[in-house]
Design an enzyme around this catalytic site. Sequence first.
Site: not given
Length: 713
Positions: A568, A683
């Site tokens: 991320s 995610h």
Amino acid sequence: MTIRKPLFFMSAANRSGLFPDRMVAWLLTAATALAPASGLAAAPLMAPEFLTEVNGKQALDWVHTRDDRTLAAFRKNPLFGEFQKASLDILQSTDRIPMPSQHGAFVYNFWRDASHIRGIWRRTDVASYRTASPKWTVVLDLDALAAREKRNWFLGSTTCQEPGGTRCLIGLSEGGEDAETYREFDLETRQFVKGGFFLPHAKQDVSWLDADTLLVSRPWTPDEVTTSSYPYIVKKLGRGQKLEDATQVFAGVKSDMSVGGAVLHDSDGHVLPMIVKLPTFFTRQVYRLDGDRAVKLDLPEKSDSAGYVHGRLIVRLNQEWRGFVAGSVVAVDPMKADLAPELVVAPTARQTIEGVGVSRDRLVISLYDNVRGQAWIYRIDDRGHWNGQRLTLPENVSVSVVDSDLETDTAFISVTGFLTPTTLWMVDTATGAAAAIKHAPAQFDTTGLIVEQHEAPSTDGTLIPYFVVRRKDAPLNGKNPTLLYAYGGFQASMTPYYSGVLGKLWFERGGVYVLANIRGGGEFGPAWHDAGLKTKRQIVFDDFAAVGKDIVACRITSPDYLAIKGGSNGGLLMGVEFTQHPDMWKAAIIQVPLLDMLNYETMSAGASWVDEYGSNAIPAEHAFLTKVSPVQNLRAGVRYPVPLITTTTKDDRVGPVHARRFAARMEALHLPYYYFEETEGGHSNGANFAEIAQEQALEYTYLWQILGAAGVR
């Protein structure tokens, strides 16, 4: 009880929505590229435009071709099958600690294993929970629900009536994405309520105002979202009322990041309905709802609300305010115009307050001193002074507040370290008595392993702490396969943690692990984070490189044996290190990353992160982003490591387009790479244990294959 994908406003450890690979997160945005933010023109693309169509046939064909190529490259390695099985066995082990969440008379737990792929939500009483084999009652079976309704349901955010109510709103996510459908659920009958509250699929937030009224923030019409794609209009929704008939109580503006409602309770029966408006990512305005009137509280914009005790709102400050240092926890009276603030605890320069929980009338606080965890209980005396008591827990470990409940004096705290399997402690907050009640089993052999803490001087002379986990007898000859991990953003702290997979697939084979506490994180409070914001961010990248140079100088490893990994925001870090220092690393794992920083504001949730990264609409910030953006800084003729780039199609937060563009750019430059895009998981690196185990097998097979067998024992 609220069970959420951790909300980025809740703690420094999980506030960003851009999380390290061992964390999960909540509430961010669409998986397709968005229209440019107002006044912002997107930078020219360096990859085929069809890749922006996340679920388009041409894009998915491109993805599947590269997925197949990557899997074929590593499945032929005997390590792959061995690693996949070992990882899956660890993930599905039934002797894991079932982490608790208290509500009413029960302890709840969400559990996945080989028989429950999507998971079951279950409960037991406190006495049973303390035993070695609790007697669980299944409340909701996600696998059965998905099969019955023929939907790809995963459990999302769940919020229940407080205190101790019997109704909950269950968030159901398609394939792990952040958008959710909310349905009312009865804890007594363990069934969805026929004709109960129902909120169609969207990125939204909901709180119980009372048993028959909700505070809801959602896109009431398709265009009622901010430029960051969050809702900004809050309405009251009554039982039996249609969505279109809900009563508006607050509206932000499209330029806000988001606006939502929250309702806090304390053990004295006080109720505090609030509106929380985020003009930007790191700023917030808090309003107390007085009927339908919103009264703004005079709180600093950089602060987080953590709970409600004896009519006092507990606030963690991320800036100096009224003489209190940044990082302090204070208590304020929301009914008084001047708020009458009281200091609970102030950290020193080398400390950070990581988590705050609320029990019946006390606070449970996890604090880190030089990245080493402590836990404290704070109570207010008759004179209005807050007094702290440190709990007796193991030293030199990570400590986190797992759960606390406003109706009881019981809190749960986890203790973990690189070589210390997680232990769950049960705490009586009234007396400070703490007892270890559950112990995770050892999942790898720690014989001969040691943990060290070192410091490396960065380019400005600041000493950057980092942990090293290695074999005590490992020769300092520069040939130890080493994995260097960091995150470096959004005030998220990186602390020691126990990982069976890391231990089994890396430590047991002679691998060295390094965890760097670089700036941008929260290890030493708000100032450590603020040092790397926007155009100052190069110092974050320099910190990481400094740690890499230091472990080479110490002869722990050398560039031929050094791999880096991050996800991320940490994926952005990896991309920058990959392009700025290609000769320092032999391998790079780049997970669910941001990589196209000249277009990030127009992609998924990117517009919400301008406070962290800066905006391309501002010339100085655009110039800096141009210098560091990994996609645009790939160059022909440079000898880069061969990276492993991973993402998921269902990532509706960062989105898979960043990873796709980076891979396509490498391909256009005739640079070798490995690419894998999981179809589910949001995610993260997979929606279920089988998918996670496959990706972990990919990663560790890649590492050993690239770094060679020199360190394999």
